[in-house]
Write a protein that holds these residues in place. Sequence first.
Motif, short mmCIF file in Angstrom:
data_model
loop_
_atom_site.label_atom_id
_atom_site.label_comp_id
_atom_site.label_asym_id
_atom_site.label_seq_id
_atom_site.Cartn_x
_atom_site.Cartn_y
_atom_site.Cartn_z
N LYS A 83 14.14 67.63 43.55
CA LYS A 83 14.89 67.91 44.78
C LYS A 83 14.15 68.82 45.76
CE LYS A 83 19.48 67.10 42.81
NZ LYS A 83 20.88 67.58 42.72
N LYS A 84 13.04 69.41 45.34
CA LYS A 84 12.26 70.26 46.24
C LYS A 84 11.05 69.46 46.72
CE LYS A 84 13.59 74.62 44.02
NZ LYS A 84 13.10 75.85 43.33
N TRP A 85 11.02 69.18 48.04
CA TRP A 85 10.01 68.28 48.58
C TRP A 85 9.13 68.97 49.62
CZ3 TRP A 85 13.25 63.43 50.43
CH2 TRP A 85 13.94 62.89 49.35
N TRP A 86 7.92 68.41 49.76
CA TRP A 86 7.08 68.62 50.94
C TRP A 86 6.74 67.24 51.47
CZ3 TRP A 86 5.06 73.62 52.41
CH2 TRP A 86 4.33 73.60 53.60
N ILE A 87 6.89 67.05 52.78
CA ILE A 87 6.66 65.74 53.39
C ILE A 87 5.42 65.79 54.28
CG2 ILE A 87 7.62 63.90 54.82
CD1 ILE A 87 10.42 64.98 54.18
N VAL A 88 4.50 64.83 54.08
CA VAL A 88 3.36 64.63 54.97
C VAL A 88 3.57 63.30 55.67
CG1 VAL A 88 0.87 64.33 55.12
CG2 VAL A 88 1.82 65.95 53.46
N TYR A 89 3.54 63.29 57.00
CA TYR A 89 3.87 62.06 57.71
C TYR A 89 2.98 61.82 58.92
CZ TYR A 89 6.42 64.97 61.10
OH TYR A 89 6.76 65.90 62.05
N ALA A 90 2.71 60.54 59.18
CA ALA A 90 1.94 60.14 60.36
C ALA A 90 2.77 60.39 61.61
CB ALA A 90 1.56 58.67 60.26
N ASP A 91 2.14 61.01 62.60
CA ASP A 91 2.85 61.46 63.79
C ASP A 91 2.94 60.35 64.84
OD1 ASP A 91 4.19 63.09 65.51
OD2 ASP A 91 2.45 64.28 66.11
N TYR A 92 3.68 59.31 64.49
CA TYR A 92 4.02 58.24 65.44
C TYR A 92 5.39 57.71 65.04
CZ TYR A 92 3.06 54.33 62.21
OH TYR A 92 3.09 53.42 61.17
N ALA A 93 5.87 56.68 65.72
CA ALA A 93 7.28 56.28 65.58
C ALA A 93 7.72 56.09 64.13
CB ALA A 93 7.53 55.01 66.39
N TRP A 94 6.99 55.27 63.37
CA TRP A 94 7.41 54.98 61.99
C TRP A 94 7.39 56.24 61.13
CZ3 TRP A 94 4.73 55.01 57.20
CH2 TRP A 94 5.41 54.42 56.14
#
Length: 405
Positions: A168-179
């Motif tokens: 339940k403890k997360w770190w999120i790495v995400y591409a900085d565009y719409a999706w």
Amino acid sequence: MDRRSFLTIATTSAATLAFPAIVCSQGKEPVRIGFPLPLTGPFAAIASDMKQGAELAIDELNGKGGILGRKVELFVRDDQLKPQVGAQRTQELIEKEKCQFIVGGLAAHVQMAINEQTKKAKVLFISTSQSDEITAKPDASPITFHEALNPTITSRVVGKWVMENLGKKWWIVYADYAWGKQNNAVLSETNKKHGGTILGSTPYPLGSAEFSAHLPKIQAAKPEVLVSVTPGADNIAFLKQVKSFGMQNQMKIAQPLHWISVAKQGGPELYQDIYAGINFYWELADSIPEAKKYVEGFQKKFGTPPGDYGVYAYSAIMEVARGSELAKTTDADKVADALRKSPVYNHFKGKQWWRTCDNKSIQDMWIVKGRGPGKTRGDWGLLEVVARVPANEEFDRTCKEKGHA
């Protein structure tokens, strides 16, 4: 930015040559389907799978007499993963090549540009890329359909499963565009809804997959789950850097989607025990008759098992054909009405249906994890099915939330 130099790739299916017994009405104009997608760039491997799925659909249709007795032709264009190029290629497909239908798109921001052109020209468009906006106002239209999953459905399903099974403890790495932004928002919302904690999130520019400066901070936060929203080639680069820091031994790793073609490039050493959602996996042929038919046809034509995004292109083209046959015309409005009046279809994995208020495809998905070295099923059996999640409209936003009356 200079966008006047474009790479154009055009292919026209000659499937009828492989079927000498085909009977198509002579003298009639062919049915032309335009297919913009990013054949170059970080999504090239996924786009190649989609192109093959589309080509298989064209072969099968022409082998049965085409659409309304007319030969079907496929026109592929490289949108270079750029909205302006996607818009220009779509305009060319409609105005120069006289395409009656457009299928394709493989990036949320590009498909919106494609959609603007098809709406303007009154051409039916079936999108094959994840997006939350494509079926919502103001981008939705009566002649815009969405075959792919979307970030809301994907991340609600995967997020809930991760919360219940991995941590339940997360770190999120995400591409900085719409999706990437859409998935980050839905994952964060899902985590909060189920009583979790987001320890941090790291956006990065799509196609600029350098993460080493961020990883020590993530390690120090000690998340139970590192959630990776890194598409295409970026996904391989991210996981390689994570592995170099030994993080796969310190936390679980999950992502909204697995892409078979990308996992094949990365290999089992990289993808072992990486959990994700998926819309289709070729080993479903063992239990689903429609999947068996699709997989066998794909393997016969291309010599390898199919990927997961090619089925979107295959199914979308089959729906163009089904709608045209139901409507007895290729007129966009009449084909769209026919699909809404007969919304249930089944081309490759079991029952799907169009939600009539927003033209969104509702479909099953699966949770899978990567198999380790020595445990794969041949060269392409890289994933293991963990759970099936049956189709349910409640996973998506309601049509009222999307702005539909």
